[in-house]
Design a protein around this motif. Structure first.
Motif, mmCIF file in Angstrom:
data_model
loop_
_atom_site.group_PDB
_atom_site.id
_atom_site.type_symbol
_atom_site.label_atom_id
_atom_site.label_comp_id
_atom_site.label_asym_id
_atom_site.label_seq_id
_atom_site.Cartn_x
_atom_site.Cartn_y
_atom_site.Cartn_z
ATOM 1 N N GLN A 96 0.819 -1.206 0.000
ATOM 2 C CA GLN A 96 0.000 0.000 0.000
ATOM 3 C C GLN A 96 0.859 1.266 0.000
ATOM 4 O O GLN A 96 0.542 2.236 -0.712
ATOM 5 N N LEU A 97 1.939 1.255 0.779
ATOM 6 C CA LEU A 97 2.702 2.491 0.997
ATOM 7 C C LEU A 97 3.837 2.718 0.002
ATOM 8 O O LEU A 97 4.171 3.871 -0.291
ATOM 9 N N GLU A 98 4.440 1.647 -0.505
ATOM 10 C CA GLU A 98 5.517 1.831 -1.496
ATOM 11 C C GLU A 98 4.982 2.509 -2.772
ATOM 12 O O GLU A 98 5.619 3.445 -3.279
ATOM 13 N N PRO A 99 3.841 2.076 -3.315
ATOM 14 C CA PRO A 99 3.298 2.783 -4.488
ATOM 15 C C PRO A 99 2.955 4.236 -4.173
ATOM 16 O O PRO A 99 3.141 5.117 -5.027
ATOM 17 N N LEU A 100 2.458 4.488 -2.969
ATOM 18 C CA LEU A 100 2.142 5.857 -2.576
ATOM 19 C C LEU A 100 3.392 6.728 -2.581
ATOM 20 O O LEU A 100 3.388 7.844 -3.112
ATOM 21 N N ALA A 102 6.225 6.146 -4.205
ATOM 22 C CA ALA A 102 6.773 6.268 -5.561
ATOM 23 C C ALA A 102 5.995 7.288 -6.391
ATOM 24 O O ALA A 102 6.584 8.118 -7.090
ATOM 25 N N SER A 103 4.663 7.227 -6.316
ATOM 26 C CA SER A 103 3.855 8.173 -7.097
ATOM 27 C C SER A 103 4.023 9.595 -6.570
ATOM 28 O O SER A 103 4.096 10.549 -7.356
ATOM 29 N N ARG A 104 4.099 9.731 -5.252
ATOM 30 C CA ARG A 104 4.291 11.067 -4.680
ATOM 31 C C ARG A 104 5.663 11.621 -5.068
ATOM 32 O O ARG A 104 5.789 12.803 -5.393
ATOM 33 N N ALA A 105 6.689 10.768 -5.044
ATOM 34 C CA ALA A 105 8.028 11.203 -5.442
ATOM 35 C C ALA A 105 8.027 11.664 -6.890
ATOM 36 O O ALA A 105 8.647 12.681 -7.239
ATOM 37 N N ALA A 106 7.331 10.928 -7.755
ATOM 38 C CA ALA A 106 7.246 11.318 -9.162
ATOM 39 C C ALA A 106 6.583 12.679 -9.325
ATOM 40 O O ALA A 106 6.922 13.444 -10.231
ATOM 41 N N ARG A 107 5.673 12.991 -8.416
ATOM 42 C CA ARG A 107 4.917 14.240 -8.512
ATOM 43 C C ARG A 107 5.662 15.428 -7.912
ATOM 44 O O ARG A 107 5.648 16.530 -8.483
ATOM 45 N N VAL A 108 6.332 15.228 -6.770
ATOM 46 C CA VAL A 108 6.828 16.395 -6.017
ATOM 47 C C VAL A 108 8.344 16.555 -6.013
ATOM 48 O O VAL A 108 8.841 17.584 -5.550
ATOM 49 N N ALA A 109 9.085 15.570 -6.490
ATOM 50 C CA ALA A 109 10.547 15.651 -6.397
ATOM 51 C C ALA A 109 11.083 16.900 -7.093
ATOM 52 O O ALA A 109 10.669 17.232 -8.210
ATOM 53 N N SER A 110 12.009 17.572 -6.445
ATOM 54 C CA SER A 110 12.624 18.778 -7.002
ATOM 55 C C SER A 110 13.639 18.399 -8.081
ATOM 56 O O SER A 110 14.052 17.232 -8.172
ATOM 57 N N PRO A 111 14.061 19.350 -8.897
ATOM 58 C CA PRO A 111 15.104 19.063 -9.895
ATOM 59 C C PRO A 111 16.380 18.493 -9.268
ATOM 60 O O PRO A 111 16.991 17.582 -9.827
ATOM 61 N N LEU A 157 5.766 9.339 6.215
ATOM 62 C CA LEU A 157 5.726 8.199 5.299
ATOM 63 C C LEU A 157 7.120 7.572 5.178
ATOM 64 O O LEU A 157 7.263 6.343 5.174
ATOM 65 N N GLU A 158 8.134 8.411 5.099
ATOM 66 C CA GLU A 158 9.511 7.931 4.982
ATOM 67 C C GLU A 158 9.896 7.093 6.191
ATOM 68 O O GLU A 158 10.478 6.009 6.053
ATOM 69 N N ASP A 159 9.587 7.568 7.388
ATOM 70 C CA ASP A 159 9.937 6.835 8.613
ATOM 71 C C ASP A 159 9.288 5.459 8.639
ATOM 72 O O ASP A 159 9.922 4.461 8.979
ATOM 73 N N ILE A 160 8.003 5.407 8.287
ATOM 74 C CA ILE A 160 7.284 4.126 8.302
ATOM 75 C C ILE A 160 7.891 3.153 7.298
ATOM 76 O O ILE A 160 8.127 1.973 7.601
ATOM 77 N N LEU A 161 8.156 3.638 6.089
ATOM 78 C CA LEU A 161 8.662 2.758 5.041
ATOM 79 C C LEU A 161 10.071 2.266 5.348
ATOM 80 O O LEU A 161 10.400 1.105 5.060
ATOM 81 N N ALA A 204 5.069 4.714 -11.812
ATOM 82 C CA ALA A 204 5.882 4.577 -10.606
ATOM 83 C C ALA A 204 5.150 3.753 -9.560
ATOM 84 O O ALA A 204 5.723 2.849 -8.935
ATOM 85 N N ALA A 205 3.866 4.040 -9.360
ATOM 86 C CA ALA A 205 3.067 3.301 -8.383
ATOM 87 C C ALA A 205 2.938 1.835 -8.779
ATOM 88 O O ALA A 205 3.106 0.928 -7.951
ATOM 89 N N ASP A 206 2.642 1.579 -10.050
ATOM 90 C CA ASP A 206 2.472 0.200 -10.523
ATOM 91 C C ASP A 206 3.767 -0.597 -10.385
ATOM 92 O O ASP A 206 3.754 -1.754 -9.942
ATOM 93 N N LEU A 207 4.875 0.009 -10.762
ATOM 94 C CA LEU A 207 6.157 -0.683 -10.690
ATOM 95 C C LEU A 207 6.566 -0.958 -9.244
ATOM 96 O O LEU A 207 7.138 -2.016 -8.946
ATOM 97 N N ALA A 208 6.274 -0.040 -8.350
ATOM 98 C CA ALA A 208 6.579 -0.259 -6.935
ATOM 99 C C ALA A 208 5.755 -1.405 -6.386
ATOM 100 O O ALA A 208 6.257 -2.253 -5.626
#
Length: 226
Positions: A96-100, A102-111, A157-161, A204-208
């Motif tokens: 449940q949380l790894e796809p979350l 991954a998708s969030r990282a794809a959306r918000v990651a800075s350059p 989320l990072e701490d839990i994962l 990203a979510a699917d692959l995770a």
């Protein structure tokens, strides 16, 4: 003011040593160098790490929160048992949380974060599984996952994962010598990293999700074949 500044500097140094102790003991626990059920003697650990007993004790408190050690009154602190029956529980949470993440990282990651992920992608591409030790392979696996957790920019989320990735790693260590081809597991990270870097949230979510289910399946097959 000088006394206060000195106290702050000493506190920072102490925390830094506690971090060093935590990371070193954690890695020994993850790689099963400290066996499940082993007694952790803080005096022996402080000598082997070259730090005082206070940083070691602080590290052990953190590791207990991570469920990697357990402390019993008047008995001491022990490495937690590795119970393979926990695999399904751990995988259920990670699925449940790894796809979350991954998708969030794809959306918000800075350059800058995406540039860092490109460096890790290049490292995975160049990684020779056949020539690497088990420890090196597991360290790379953790580096990929933890970099994606950090890229998601949600510290809770990072701490839990990280906690559940650590528990999964201990189970993996129990069967890693029976896994047929670690290169498949390692190379699955490539498309996952590319999806995050490219900002493709759905992929990203699917692959995770596929990566987590593949891990659980591989471990179960290794246990069944034992």
């Amino acid at each position: 003011m000088a006394i206060e500044t000195l106290a702050l500097a000493e506190d920072a140094a102490r925390k830094s040593l506690a971090d060093v102790a935590y990371e070193s003991i954690r890695d020994r626990l993850l790689m099963l160098d400290i066996k499940p059920g082993d007694l952790l003697n803080d005096d022996a650990l402080s000598k082997s790490l070259g730090v005082g007993r206070t940083p070691v004790r602080e590290a052990l408190k953190r590791l207990e929160l991570d469920r990697l050690v357990v402390t019993y009154p008047r008995r001491g602190t022990f490495a937690t048992r590795v119970d393979v029956t926990d695999l399904s529980f751990i995988s259920e949470i990670r699925a449940q949380l790894e796809p979350l993440a991954a998708s969030r990282a794809a959306r918000v990651a800075s350059p800058a974060v995406r540039a860092n992920l490109r460096d890790i992608l290049a490292e995975v591409e160049a990684f020779d599984v056949s020539a690497a030790s088990v420890v090196e392979t597991l360290q790379l696996d953790s580096r990929v996952h933890h970099s994606i957790y950090a890229a998601a920019a949600n510290p809770h989320l990072e701490d839990i994962l990280i906690r559940y990735d650590n528990l999964a790693t201990r189970i993996w260590c129990m069967v890693v010598d029976r896994l047929p081809d670690l290169s498949v597991h390692v190379h699955e990270h490539l498309n996952l990293l590319r999806a995050v870097i490219d900002g493709d949230e759905d992929s990203a979510a699917d692959l995770a999700r596929v990566h987590v289910s593949g891990f659980e399946r591989a471990v179960r097959e290794a246990l069944f074949s034992a």
